[in-house]
Design an enzyme around this catalytic site. Structure first.
Site, short mmCIF file in Angstrom:
data_model
loop_
_atom_site.label_atom_id
_atom_site.label_comp_id
_atom_site.label_asym_id
_atom_site.label_seq_id
_atom_site.Cartn_x
_atom_site.Cartn_y
_atom_site.Cartn_z
N PRO A 125 0.83 -1.21 0.00
CA PRO A 125 0.00 0.00 0.00
C PRO A 125 0.87 1.26 0.00
O PRO A 125 1.89 1.32 0.68
CB PRO A 125 -0.77 -0.11 1.32
CG PRO A 125 0.14 -0.89 2.21
CD PRO A 125 0.88 -1.84 1.32
N CYS A 149 1.27 29.20 -15.83
CA CYS A 149 0.77 29.60 -17.15
C CYS A 149 0.33 28.40 -17.97
O CYS A 149 0.95 28.05 -18.97
CB CYS A 149 1.83 30.40 -17.87
SG CYS A 149 2.27 31.85 -16.92
N TYR A 187 1.16 10.91 -3.58
CA TYR A 187 1.39 11.42 -4.94
C TYR A 187 1.14 12.93 -4.99
O TYR A 187 0.66 13.45 -5.98
CB TYR A 187 0.52 10.65 -5.95
CG TYR A 187 0.67 9.15 -5.80
CD1 TYR A 187 1.85 8.53 -6.19
CD2 TYR A 187 -0.34 8.36 -5.23
CE1 TYR A 187 2.02 7.16 -6.02
CE2 TYR A 187 -0.17 7.00 -5.06
CZ TYR A 187 1.00 6.40 -5.46
OH TYR A 187 1.17 5.06 -5.28
N1 LLP Z 1 2.85 -1.55 -6.14
C1 LLP Z 1 3.10 -1.25 -7.42
C2 LLP Z 1 3.78 -2.21 -8.26
C3 LLP Z 1 2.69 -0.02 -7.95
O1 LLP Z 1 2.91 0.27 -9.21
C4 LLP Z 1 2.03 0.93 -7.11
C5 LLP Z 1 1.59 2.22 -7.61
C6 LLP Z 1 1.82 0.56 -5.76
C7 LLP Z 1 2.23 -0.69 -5.33
C8 LLP Z 1 1.13 1.47 -4.81
O2 LLP Z 1 -0.18 1.72 -5.17
P1 LLP Z 1 -1.18 2.48 -4.16
O3 LLP Z 1 -1.37 1.60 -2.96
O4 LLP Z 1 -0.55 3.77 -3.80
O5 LLP Z 1 -2.42 2.66 -4.93
N2 LLP Z 1 0.23 8.92 -9.20
C9 LLP Z 1 -1.01 8.20 -9.26
C10 LLP Z 1 -0.88 6.80 -8.72
C11 LLP Z 1 0.20 5.99 -9.40
C12 LLP Z 1 0.35 4.61 -8.81
C13 LLP Z 1 1.55 3.94 -9.33
N3 LLP Z 1 1.78 2.63 -8.79
C14 LLP Z 1 -2.08 9.00 -8.53
O6 LLP Z 1 -1.78 10.08 -8.02
O7 LLP Z 1 -3.23 8.61 -8.47
#
Ligand code: LLP
Length: 428
Positions: free
Chosen positions: A287, A355, A384
């Site tokens: 997570p 801008c 993020y």
């Molecule tokens: N594991 C892997 C292999 C991943 O690619 C990611 C996120 C995670 C875990 C963690 O995912 P989470 O639990 O945070 O959902 N910038 C985007 C999200 C990109 C996620 C990339 N990978 C946003 O702001 O929504």
């Protein structure tokens, strides 16, 4: 559950008035709640207790050293995606031997560094990459621990830019090819040690169904690999969603009671435990967002108000360089005035100083009719947020603050203009 709420007419994080932080540090500034992060982490660890489960926090969500240090102290492992993130973990006092290293484009230099630091496992994304790690490990005279990311073709029902488990994106190895690939590793790559299996279907998932579907689909393969190759772990990835629309209210238990459809850590654990327990494997979870997303807000000051032909604008001092989610993913973040408003709200666009027409934090949003000088809190900004910030338009990176009870600490000083250009130089 997070710790942001109005008290005596002013929004607080834990026991600290956010107006005090804005006054002392200036804006924009990200403010994190230590309690929120630690409580949610403990809740997740407790909920998963029936499994041999380990949290590998996805560092990319928020990689501030103080946050990583806090996590390391609670025995958390880390899911990293670059040599830079590995360096950060070590720098923050974390242990490389609990790091899994994901990502489709690891360089030779990064692979060598990770092998030198004895990371727990490489989560690999292609046969090419596996062959490269095999070659480098051979040269170094070591065995590289690997897992492959299987792509289970499950629709995560999330934004197209953050869905990863379908066969139309660059991630992972197709479920129809995964068994063949493990057989190739075992037969042809003597410098690799097959340690596990990995998957990740997307981010900001708000339903249980895709998780359950993917686990059901991949379980037989995990079991088979345990028998054939003696794998010790299966990482089921990250992706647990948070509350964006409704964020402030979700700091109170009543909101959760009134929203039984919401995905909670307990429901998540209850759904996956019976599916995973019979496998007898160590389970990793990655997570990112769920541990830090609702644990921070971005404080920003209203600079100007403007009445256009068709719209009202509130112009703020935070831009898409500080938090890019609305521009990039149509991300929704609640925006509240730090000083509580009781009068009639208005509909406005909340826009930054950059801008670009895409530089908005909210469009056609019903919001308090704030005046120039008033401080606003953009919610759910912990994941993020800062980690995707840039200096676009030559705007120095924002400051970060960690609140702990009635105290607060700067965990990143605001970047200075000198620091912003420090690495630039004129040609000889
Ligand atoms: N594991 C892997 C292999 C991943 O690619 C990611 C996120 C995670 C875990 C963690 O995912 P989470 O639990 O945070 O959902 N910038 C985007 C999200 C990109 C996620 C990339 N990978 C946003 O702001 O929504």
């Amino acid at each position: 559950m997070h710790s942001f709420a109005y008290r005596n007419g002013s929004m607080h994080c834990e026991d600290v008035n956010l107006a005090d932080i804005a006054g002392a540090v200036g804006t924009p500034v990200f403010v994190y709640s230590r309690k929120t992060i630690m409580d949610d982490l403990a809740e997740l660890q407790q909920a998963l207790a029936p499994l041999d489960a380990h949290v590998a926090y996805a560092v990319k969500a928020c990689s501030n050293k103080a946050i990583l240090h806090m996590m390391a102290q609670r025995g958390v492992g880390f899911d990293i995606v670059s040599g830079g993130e590995l360096w950060r973990i070590i720098n923050a006092g974390g242990d490389p031997s609990v790091c899994t290293y994901a990502g489709v484009g690891k360089t030779e230099q990064e692979i060598r560094y990770a092998l030198e630091q004895n990371i727990y496992c490489f989560n690999c994304e292609s046969e090419n990459e596996l062959r490269e790690i095999n070659r480098i490990a051979g040269e170094m005279g070591v065995k590289a621990p690997v897992a492959v990311r299987v792509n289970p073709h499950v629709d995560a029902h999330t934004h197209k830019y953050i869905t990863t488990g379908t066969n139309e994106n660059k991630f992972g190895v197709d479920i129809t090819r995964i068994e063949e690939l493990y057989a190739i590793i075992a037969a042809e790559m003597p410098h690799l040690h097959i340690r596990g299996l990995q998957m990740h279907i997307g981010s900001q998932l708000t339903e249980l169904e895709p998780f359950v579907k993917a686990i059901r689909k991949v379980s037989p393969i995990a079991l088979k690999f345990k028998e054939l190759y003696g794998i010790e772990f299966w990482s089921i990835g990250g992706g647990i969603g948070i509350v964006y629309d409704g964020c402030l209210a979700s700091g109170k238990q009543e909101w959760w009671d009134a929203h039984p459809e919401q995905l909670t850590l307990r429901k998540f654990a209850e759904a996956i435990i019976p599916l995973l327990q019979p496998l007898g494997l160590k389970i990793l979870l990655e997570p990112g967002r769920r541990l830090v997303g609702n644990a921070a807000c971005l404080l920003t000051t209203c600079l100007y108000v403007k009445k256009g032909e068709a719209k009202n604008f509130k112009i703020i001092d935070a831009g898409m360089n500080d938090i890019i989610r609305p521009a990039l993913y149509e991300g929704y973040h609640e925006i509240w005035p730090v000083k509580e408003h009781r009068e009639q709200s208005i509909v406005a666009d909340i826009v930054g100083p950059i801008c670009e027409s895409g530089d908005f934090q909210a469009q056609n949003r019903e919001i308090a009719d704030v005046k120039p000088g008033e401080v606003l809190a953009e919610m759910s900004a912990g994941a993020y947020g800062f980690s995707m910030a840039s200096t676009y338009n030559s705007r120095p990176l924002a400051a970060e603050v960690l609140v702990d009870g009635n105290k607060w600490h700067i965990i990143r000083r605001r970047q200075t203009l000198e620091q912003m250009v420090a690495d630039e130089c004129l040609p000889e």
